[in-house]
Design an enzyme around this catalytic site. Sequence first.
Site, short mmCIF file in Angstrom:
data_model
loop_
_atom_site.label_atom_id
_atom_site.label_comp_id
_atom_site.label_asym_id
_atom_site.label_seq_id
_atom_site.Cartn_x
_atom_site.Cartn_y
_atom_site.Cartn_z
N ARG A 121 0.92 -1.29 0.05
CA ARG A 121 0.12 -0.09 0.04
C ARG A 121 0.76 1.36 0.06
NH1 ARG A 121 -3.27 -3.03 3.55
NH2 ARG A 121 -5.11 -3.94 2.68
N LYS A 143 2.74 11.55 -11.27
CA LYS A 143 1.93 10.76 -12.03
C LYS A 143 2.66 9.28 -12.29
CE LYS A 143 -1.03 13.57 -14.66
NZ LYS A 143 -1.54 14.23 -16.14
N GLU A 185 8.95 17.58 -25.03
CA GLU A 185 8.54 18.39 -23.78
C GLU A 185 9.01 19.62 -23.47
OE1 GLU A 185 6.07 17.02 -22.37
OE2 GLU A 185 6.20 14.95 -22.59
N LYS A 227 6.82 22.95 -14.00
CA LYS A 227 6.18 21.91 -13.58
C LYS A 227 5.84 21.95 -12.14
CE LYS A 227 4.84 17.17 -14.39
NZ LYS A 227 5.04 16.18 -15.13
N GLU A 237 -4.70 17.06 -11.04
CA GLU A 237 -5.27 17.60 -12.46
C GLU A 237 -6.87 17.78 -12.30
OE1 GLU A 237 -3.27 15.59 -15.60
OE2 GLU A 237 -5.02 16.02 -16.92
N ARG A 241 -3.44 21.53 -14.20
CA ARG A 241 -2.64 20.85 -14.61
C ARG A 241 -2.91 20.08 -15.80
NH1 ARG A 241 0.47 15.86 -11.18
NH2 ARG A 241 1.77 15.17 -12.68
N ASN A 245 -0.74 18.63 -20.91
CA ASN A 245 -1.27 17.66 -21.69
C ASN A 245 -1.34 18.40 -23.36
OD1 ASN A 245 -1.27 15.62 -19.99
ND2 ASN A 245 -3.55 16.16 -19.21
N HIS A 248 -1.24 16.33 -26.41
CA HIS A 248 -1.01 14.77 -25.95
C HIS A 248 -2.12 13.93 -26.30
CE1 HIS A 248 2.55 15.97 -23.43
NE2 HIS A 248 2.79 15.00 -22.90
N HIS A 252 -0.85 10.76 -27.76
CA HIS A 252 -1.23 9.53 -27.22
C HIS A 252 -1.86 8.62 -28.11
CE1 HIS A 252 -0.77 10.65 -22.60
NE2 HIS A 252 0.34 10.60 -23.17
N HIS A 265 7.65 9.05 -27.72
CA HIS A 265 6.74 9.81 -27.02
C HIS A 265 6.82 11.34 -27.40
CE1 HIS A 265 3.90 11.22 -23.90
NE2 HIS A 265 4.95 12.07 -23.45
P1 NAD Z 1 12.00 5.39 -21.91
O1 NAD Z 1 12.11 5.39 -20.70
O2 NAD Z 1 11.66 4.25 -22.87
O3 NAD Z 1 13.72 5.66 -22.51
C1 NAD Z 1 13.99 5.74 -23.71
C2 NAD Z 1 15.22 4.86 -24.18
O4 NAD Z 1 16.19 5.37 -23.79
C3 NAD Z 1 14.89 3.29 -23.70
O5 NAD Z 1 15.32 2.47 -24.61
C4 NAD Z 1 15.94 3.37 -22.32
O6 NAD Z 1 16.44 2.07 -22.00
C5 NAD Z 1 17.03 4.50 -22.94
N1 NAD Z 1 17.88 5.07 -21.95
C6 NAD Z 1 17.34 5.85 -21.05
N2 NAD Z 1 18.39 6.69 -20.36
C7 NAD Z 1 19.28 6.17 -21.11
C8 NAD Z 1 20.65 6.74 -20.82
N3 NAD Z 1 21.03 7.72 -20.12
N4 NAD Z 1 21.78 6.41 -21.78
C9 NAD Z 1 21.40 5.30 -22.69
N5 NAD Z 1 20.01 5.06 -22.82
C10 NAD Z 1 18.92 5.57 -22.02
O7 NAD Z 1 11.51 6.56 -22.61
P2 NAD Z 1 11.40 8.28 -21.83
O8 NAD Z 1 11.09 8.95 -23.30
O9 NAD Z 1 12.30 8.62 -21.12
O10 NAD Z 1 9.88 8.20 -21.52
C11 NAD Z 1 8.48 7.86 -22.14
C12 NAD Z 1 7.71 7.54 -21.05
O11 NAD Z 1 7.35 8.45 -20.24
C13 NAD Z 1 6.30 7.10 -21.72
O12 NAD Z 1 6.01 5.75 -21.15
C14 NAD Z 1 5.44 8.28 -21.43
O13 NAD Z 1 4.28 7.80 -21.14
C15 NAD Z 1 6.02 8.54 -20.14
N6 NAD Z 1 5.78 10.09 -19.48
C16 NAD Z 1 5.20 10.22 -18.15
C17 NAD Z 1 4.86 11.32 -17.83
C18 NAD Z 1 4.30 11.53 -16.26
O14 NAD Z 1 4.07 12.52 -15.86
N7 NAD Z 1 4.44 10.32 -15.55
C19 NAD Z 1 5.21 12.60 -18.55
C20 NAD Z 1 5.67 12.29 -19.86
C21 NAD Z 1 5.98 10.97 -20.34
N1 GLY Z 2 3.18 14.93 -18.10
C1 GLY Z 2 1.65 15.37 -17.66
C2 GLY Z 2 1.58 15.69 -16.18
O1 GLY Z 2 2.53 15.33 -15.39
O2 GLY Z 2 0.76 15.95 -15.87
#
Ligand code: NAD
Ligand code: GLY
Length: 364
Positions: A121, A143, A185, A227, A237, A241, A245, A248, A252, A265
Amino acid sequence: MRNVPVSLGNRSYEIKVGNDLLSRLGAECARLKLGQRCAIITDSNVGKHFASATLKSLSAAGFEPILITVPAGEKSKRIAVVEKCFDQLAKHRAERKSFIVALGGGVVGDLAGFVAATYLRGIPFVQVPTTLLAQVDSSVGGKTGVNLRAGKNLVGAFYQPKLVLCDLDTFKTLPKREFISGLAEVIKYGIIFDAKLFAQLERDLSKNLKRDPKTLSQIITRCCEIKADVVSQDETETGLRAILNFGHTVGHAIENSFGYGKFLHGEAISIGQVAAAKLSQQILGLPVNEVERIEKLFAQAGLPTRIKLNSIQRKKLFAAMKLDKKVSAGEIKFVLAEKIGQVVWGQKVPQALIEEVLATGAHR
Ligand code: NAD
Ligand code: GLY
């Protein structure tokens, strides 16, 4: 090192931005009095480069870390992988006082954050984002979650980390395409909140593309400040917030309907933000020259700004858009821009107009 506070009452925390921060992770966790046992959740790419330094830093500070490595890529953001992490935590007798370190990009951050939010939890977690996208966006704000076949991020929780450590040295191994994806972003913050930042990005694009540490540190800090400001006003949100998006809704849907991995992304939301800018021109009168500046900046950063769809792809895309979390009572709602630096949320947009904008360029 720069510090950005995220003010959320007893869930407040700091974002630290700088070089060589991984080596300080253990000391920072000790300062926060996090429990003795901990699990690093990382992916197969990031683990290769940074797992041993992370293990070393935590061990040196007296922690007993274990390492959980998931396959790299969006496909790890699913319930089956969450269950595997739970099994590993239980096997190593992780308890309420144990904590998790999310070491990786947004995929690892969202997954590990969700595991932390739900195991026993809820146990504490720390974000160590290693992509540009994760440092400016996904690691901040709480998030967490995973995808369902029906759509992205459909299962999750708002759950804040105890600390976010943005180590700029992790970019040394980040592939170019991933770095550029993160710029989508970064540009978003200029459009939604800060016209000065947008102008600076236009001016300093080549420095950013060369990953100039000074410029990057300042820009990442500014994005995190924006942010943090938005999240501390509207953590879950209920209103404001939603501006995060921007782009997005279409983005998405592109990721989902083309299958995760085809578009990164940042690439998907780059197309989405240009579409949102064109819709803004039609609906809110965003000046044509601002639509053009927006499209130009994404294009010069090396991001896609348009998408060609055949009729099957178009159908799939709109089906995915209607499953988006931002849809209410079947209506697709958008964040639209009045001008660069100022947006409004909850704007109803007819499907026909979205189709038209995806098929065409800016309207004069
Ligand atoms: P990711 O985590 O898949 O990383 C991208 C690629 O780079 C992967 O293959 C990873 O293994 C590699 N990688 C990461 N860091 C590295 C480094 N320093 N050196 C070498 N390789 C490295 O992708 P991302 O673009 O970081 O994140 C995308 C995700 O984030 C999506 O799922 C999206 O929905 C999510 N997201 C979440 C939020 C939130 O608020 N929680 C906001 C925006 C995006
Ligand atoms: N990336 C969108 C949020 O954090 O609300």
